[in-house]
Write an enzyme that holds these catalytic residues in place. Sequence first.
Site, PDB file in Angstrom:
ATOM      1  N   ASP A  65      22.023  22.359   9.305  1.00 54.39           N
ATOM      2  CA  ASP A  65      21.824  21.076   9.969  1.00 54.39           C
ATOM      3  C   ASP A  65      23.150  20.349  10.204  1.00 54.39           C
ATOM      4  O   ASP A  65      23.350  19.708  11.240  1.00 54.39           O
ATOM      5  CB  ASP A  65      20.886  20.195   9.139  1.00 54.39           C
ATOM      6  CG  ASP A  65      19.431  20.631   9.260  1.00 54.39           C
ATOM      7  OD1 ASP A  65      19.150  21.553  10.055  1.00 54.39           O
ATOM      8  OD2 ASP A  65      18.583  20.068   8.553  1.00 54.39           O
ATOM      9  N   ASN A 139      21.034  11.556  14.263  1.00 55.81           N
ATOM     10  CA  ASN A 139      20.383  11.133  13.026  1.00 55.81           C
ATOM     11  C   ASN A 139      20.426   9.627  12.811  1.00 55.81           C
ATOM     12  O   ASN A 139      19.388   8.984  12.718  1.00 55.81           O
ATOM     13  CB  ASN A 139      21.023  11.829  11.818  1.00 55.81           C
ATOM     14  CG  ASN A 139      20.427  13.192  11.533  1.00 55.81           C
ATOM     15  OD1 ASN A 139      19.466  13.608  12.176  1.00 55.81           O
ATOM     16  ND2 ASN A 139      20.992  13.895  10.572  1.00 55.81           N
ATOM     17  N   ARG A 167      22.708  -8.384   1.411  1.00 53.79           N
ATOM     18  CA  ARG A 167      23.786  -8.056   0.485  1.00 53.79           C
ATOM     19  C   ARG A 167      23.455  -6.654  -0.007  1.00 53.79           C
ATOM     20  O   ARG A 167      22.465  -6.428  -0.715  1.00 53.79           O
ATOM     21  CB  ARG A 167      23.841  -9.027  -0.683  1.00 53.79           C
ATOM     22  CG  ARG A 167      24.422 -10.375  -0.339  1.00 53.79           C
ATOM     23  CD  ARG A 167      25.917 -10.337  -0.109  1.00 53.79           C
ATOM     24  NE  ARG A 167      26.677 -10.084  -1.339  1.00 53.79           N
ATOM     25  CZ  ARG A 167      27.990  -9.862  -1.363  1.00 53.79           C
ATOM     26  NH1 ARG A 167      28.685  -9.834  -0.230  1.00 53.79           N
ATOM     27  NH2 ARG A 167      28.619  -9.643  -2.490  1.00 53.79           N
ATOM     28  N   LEU A 184      16.299   8.759   4.332  1.00 49.08           N
ATOM     29  CA  LEU A 184      15.370   9.219   3.293  1.00 49.08           C
ATOM     30  C   LEU A 184      15.996   9.054   1.915  1.00 49.08           C
ATOM     31  O   LEU A 184      15.338   8.590   0.967  1.00 49.08           O
ATOM     32  CB  LEU A 184      14.994  10.675   3.543  1.00 49.08           C
ATOM     33  CG  LEU A 184      14.071  11.333   2.510  1.00 49.08           C
ATOM     34  CD1 LEU A 184      12.713  10.641   2.481  1.00 49.08           C
ATOM     35  CD2 LEU A 184      13.901  12.818   2.802  1.00 49.08           C
ATOM     36  N   SER A 185      17.272   9.403   1.786  1.00 42.82           N
ATOM     37  CA  SER A 185      17.968   9.269   0.504  1.00 42.82           C
ATOM     38  C   SER A 185      18.052   7.812   0.064  1.00 42.82           C
ATOM     39  O   SER A 185      18.092   7.520  -1.136  1.00 42.82           O
ATOM     40  CB  SER A 185      19.380   9.846   0.608  1.00 42.82           C
ATOM     41  OG  SER A 185      19.349  11.220   0.923  1.00 42.82           O
TER      42      SER A 185
END
Length: 283
Positions: A65, A139, A167, A184-185
């Site tokens: 990817d 992405n 913040r 996603l992370s």
Amino acid sequence: MKIGIIANPHKPGAVKAYGRLVAALAQRGIASQVDSDTAKLVGGVGLAGPDLAAKSDVVVVLGGDGTMLHALATLGRTETPVAGVNIGTLGFLTSCTDDELEEFCDALKSGDFELSRRTLISATVVRGDGRTREYVALNEAVLARGQTGRLVSMKATVDGDLLNRYRADGLIVATPTGSTAYSLSAGGPLISPSAGVFVITPICPHTLSQRSLVVDDATEIELAPDGLEDGALLFTVDGRDCDEIGAADRVVIRKDPRALKLVRLPGRSFYGALRQKLNWRGG
């Protein structure tokens, strides 16, 4: 038919996979050509990325990817379909693995494949003096803290309306394709590639109530620093093209008029890739 090939020179097995791919294509009467960087790896003369795309019916990327994202930047704005061959396990963007090259080449020969149209982000950095610079991402676009180890202040607007002041370590604006990556992370939702949306996800926000927001991809999103004490922030697209964003600068994000055409083999789906990559186990 003529196939363009881009190989990741840092990927173990790339040269071997390239040789197998070229041989399989030749057996089916399909000509191939490479970009200039791949030519340095395998020998011969290559083409610049945009020329390779313009003179190929399909561009095949050998790697993963990450290699796909790099290749898209190399190819420039093109309508040529792109297929990824992952050297290892199947990725979210790749069409097959290097163990499936024969099947892949059969599909190219017969035309028995589908094209998945993927939304692209068009991001414009607007300087305080009016100068602009444009970027394209598959992405995500990210505005994040720079050299400081502290949280930074940012604000986001949607179609001119203030969404929020944050913040946080940063803000991510992701496409549906990018929902399986950095977003996603950072706790963002998974989104079907065909959905016409963007997702705005804060990175490690100071206030836990600040969550991801999904918006229509017809909207215009603007990100900007919101604190003079934070110094320059960093803006990146797809993990590359790092650019400093000062207190007077802003980033305007829209849907790009062009879509990426990803080659998909029959029987392969985004949901199948999710089950495999996320190790889902159903009843």
